[in-house]
Design a protein around this motif. Structure first.
Motif: not given
Length: 154
Positions: A67-69, A90-92, A113-116, A124-131
């Protein structure tokens, strides 16, 4: 994870999938480990990876209970992280992956997080923007707009 693992000093790929492992331990002797496969276990946390943080390039840890990274930041040379079907919501937590300077291939499908956010069609866009260093997300190439516009080919 058995203490005798630390005797495998020349091991480059270690596969311990489907073993009911709950904790990552006893990796301190694995000085040449590049690929660690721990899919389909009962792992809840990424602690215990510190001793292979300088050498590990691929971590396959899908179908666990993570659940936590926290603890992932020690993986300075990690290029590939397959962690589908875990419990990250969570995005956090997700943004901790931005601390991995070499990460280029991430599979994250099946986490809450991905499913939501894929239901809202912006995962895809949000995740790619953060990484920003990511080249592949969930098996799909990440194409950066800036690179396409400046190459003169159209």
């Amino acid at each position: 994870m058995d203490a005798s693992l630390s005797t495998l000093t020349n091991c480059e790929k270690l596969s311990l999938s489907t073993n009911c492992i709950e904790k990552i331990t006893n990796l301190n002797g694995l000085k040449n480990l590049k690929i660690l496969s721990l899919g389909r276990n009962n792992i809840k946390a990424l602690t215990g990876l510190e001793s292979v943080g300088d050498t590990l390039e691929e971590l396959w840890i899908s179908y666990n209970l993570i659940e936590k990274l926290k603890g992932i930041q020690c993986m300075k040379n990690l290029k590939v992280l397959y962690m589908s079907n875990n419990l990250v919501k969570e995005w956090g937590e997700f943004v901790r992956l931005a601390d991995l300077p070499c990460l280029v291939d991430l599979v994250f499908v099946g986490n809450p997080l991905e499913e939501k956010h894929s239901a809202e069609a912006n995962w895809f866009n949000e995740a790619a923007k953060r990484l920003p260093n990511l080249k592949k997300l969930d098996g799909t190439p990440v194409i950066k707009q800036e690179e396409d516009e400046g190459d003169g080919e159209s």
